[in-house]
Structures are given as structure tokens and as C-alpha cells.
Design a protein around this motif. Structure first.
Motif, PDB file in Angstrom:
ATOM      1  N   ASN A  75       0.734  -1.194  -0.199  1.00 51.52           N
ATOM      2  CA  ASN A  75       0.082   0.104   0.030  1.00 51.52           C
ATOM      3  C   ASN A  75       0.966   1.287  -0.070  1.00 51.52           C
ATOM      4  OD1 ASN A  75      -2.312   1.649   0.336  1.00 51.52           O
ATOM      5  ND2 ASN A  75      -1.447   1.764   2.379  1.00 51.52           N
ATOM      6  N   ASN A  79       1.049   4.091  -3.003  1.00 47.58           N
ATOM      7  CA  ASN A  79       0.957   5.401  -2.796  1.00 47.58           C
ATOM      8  C   ASN A  79       2.094   6.164  -3.435  1.00 47.58           C
ATOM      9  OD1 ASN A  79      -1.779   5.282  -1.836  1.00 47.58           O
ATOM     10  ND2 ASN A  79      -1.005   5.440   0.444  1.00 47.58           N
ATOM     11  N   ASP A 121       9.495   8.959  -0.918  1.00 52.18           N
ATOM     12  CA  ASP A 121       9.309   9.415  -2.261  1.00 52.18           C
ATOM     13  C   ASP A 121       9.604  10.798  -2.468  1.00 52.18           C
ATOM     14  OD1 ASP A 121       6.963  10.945  -2.274  1.00 52.18           O
ATOM     15  OD2 ASP A 121       5.919   9.148  -1.346  1.00 52.18           O
ATOM     16  N   THR A 145      -7.062  15.923  -5.292  1.00 53.98           N
ATOM     17  CA  THR A 145      -6.503  14.869  -5.346  1.00 53.98           C
ATOM     18  C   THR A 145      -7.378  13.718  -5.731  1.00 53.98           C
ATOM     19  OG1 THR A 145      -5.343  15.661  -3.244  1.00 53.98           O
ATOM     20  CG2 THR A 145      -4.877  13.241  -3.623  1.00 53.98           C
ATOM     21  N   GLY A 151      -8.463   6.365  -6.117  1.00 51.50           N
ATOM     22  CA  GLY A 151      -8.204   5.915  -4.654  1.00 51.50           C
ATOM     23  C   GLY A 151      -9.316   5.907  -3.814  1.00 51.50           C
ATOM     24  N   LEU A 156      -4.289   3.828   4.140  1.00 55.24           N
ATOM     25  CA  LEU A 156      -3.609   4.064   5.138  1.00 55.24           C
ATOM     26  C   LEU A 156      -4.379   3.659   6.346  1.00 55.24           C
ATOM     27  CD1 LEU A 156      -2.003   7.361   4.108  1.00 55.24           C
ATOM     28  CD2 LEU A 156      -0.630   5.235   4.256  1.00 55.24           C
TER      29      LEU A 156
END
Ligand code: ADP
Length: 193
Positions: A75, A79, A121, A145, A151, A156
Motif C-alpha cells: 500500500n 501510494n 518518495d 487529489t 483511490g 492508510l
């Protein structure tokens, strides 16, 4: 996408109904990382990102819920791959012993050694306000977003519950436009609740 959505909804419902169980077993960390990296590779390449893996030597075995640890890592990697373009994703894995003069404190609990996974990242980053709500079910950065990246806002929340069930924790450090780093700590020997 539909399958991910259905699985996420089933997971969060099961967790909230108190019906999600742990299946604890011994497993090898290097094998887990190899498996996770090969599964995530296509996602990473989709946005022209590169994945670097930095593992301590001789990480050995841990006693935890393999499927849940794998799901948490996938996950976080997916992301990172989704919110980064033409960038770098780094997965670092190390042993963490809070007694050895460590920089950070361990989560509450009795474990003396922990395995730490950090997924960093160079992507869009997350504002401090958004960071406060990220781990709540169905929460996403903001409406734009959701429109741009899709998504469910469940990944999370599920990852945090899985960490907590194993006596661990998940945290985030991020700056808007400055990338994000999610850190997961899991006891090397998880104790059944
Ligand atoms: P989803 O990815 O399905 O939206 P998550 O619970 O996994 O749901 O993530 C919630 C939100 O946290 C995302 O919608 C996004 O706004 C933000 N987020 C998570 N990981 C990152 C990341 N690596 N970089 C930037 N934003 C992120």
C-alpha cells in the motif's frame, strides 16, 4: 480498481467489527522484500519512477503476520508510485533497537527489537493539515487529489490498524512538493493480542 475497492471495504469493515485476526508465523525479511519489490515494480515504472532498496545485512526472520506486513508495504509503495512522477522511491529496511542509543523512541510496549520499514518518495508531498487526517478511513488529501489520482482513502487507515494490531506504529514526515516518507515499526516478535 473495483477489486481493490471491495477488498479495502471488506478489510475496514472487518477491522471495525473486531473480527480481523492475526495469523502469526516466522518469515524471512529478505524474501518478503524480494516479493514486495517484484510485485510493486510495474506500478513504480508506470510513472517513470525508479525504486531503490536499501536493506541492512542479515535481517533474518521475524515473527509477525506476513500477509498484513506485505499489504502495508504494498500500500505504501503503491501510494509512493501514484503520487510521484519521474522521481525516486526508496524502500529502506533496518533493525531498530531503542536501547542502542537510538535517535527515536519505540512505540509503547515491551518489544526490545523492531524492524523498521521506511518508504520515501520525491512526489507531491502532503500538507501538515492533510497529515492530521490521513489515517482516518475514507480521508484523502482533498477533492482535487481524488479527482486526479483516484483511490479510496482506505489504504492508510487499514495499514495503521494492521500496524497497531501487531503492536507497531506508522508515521509520516512530508512537505508539500518535498516528497513524503512513511515509517513503519513492527516488533521482531509480535505477541498475540
Ligand atoms: P488512497 O491512496 O486510496 O487515496 P490512502 O489511505 O492510501 O488512500 O491515502 C490517503 C491520502 O493520503 C491520499 O489520497 C493522498 O492524498 C495522501 N497520500 C498518501 N500517500 C501519499 C504519498 N506518498 N504522497 C502524497 N500523498 C499521499
Amino acid at each position: 480498481h473495483l477489486l481493490v475497492l471491495i477488498n479495502d471495504i471488506l478489510d475496514i469493515s472487518k477491522i471495525e467489527a473486531g473480527k480481523m485476526d492475526l495469523y502469526l508465523e516466522d518469515f524471512n525479511i529478505d524474501e518478503l522484500i524480494e516479493n514486495v519489490v517484484s510485485t510493486a515494480q510495474l506500478l513504480v515504472e508506470r510513472n517513470e519512477n525508479t525504486l531503490r532498496v536499501e536493506c541492512d545485512r542479515n535481517l533474518g526472520m521475524i515473527y509477525a503476520d506476513l500477509t498484513k506486513v506485505r499489504q502495508i508495504l504494498l500500500n505504501l509503495l503503491s501510494n509512493a508510485a501514484k503520487f510521484t512522477k519521474n522521481g525516486q522511491i526508496t524502500l529502506s529496511v533496518s533493525l531498530f533497537c531503542p536501547t542502542n542509543g537510538a535517535m527515536r523512541s519505540a512505540p509503547n510496549g515491551t518489544a526490545s527489537s523492531w524492524i523498521q520499514f521506511a518508504i520515501a518518495d520525491t512526489g507531491i508531498g502532503i500538507t501538515p493539515e492533510q497529515q492530521q487526517h490521513l489515517f482516518k478511513p475514507f480521508m484523502q488529501g482533498d477533492a482535487s487529489t481524488t479527482r486526479e489520482y483516484g483511490g479510496t482513502g482506505l489504504g492508510l487507515a487499514i495499514s495503521q490498524r494492521f500496524c497497531q494490531m501487531m503492536g507497531g506504529e506508522i508515521s509520516v514526515e512530508s512537505l508539500p512538493l518535498g516528497g513524503s516518507c512513511f515509517t513503519v515499526l513492527i516488533p521482531c516478535e509480535v505477541v498475540a493480542p
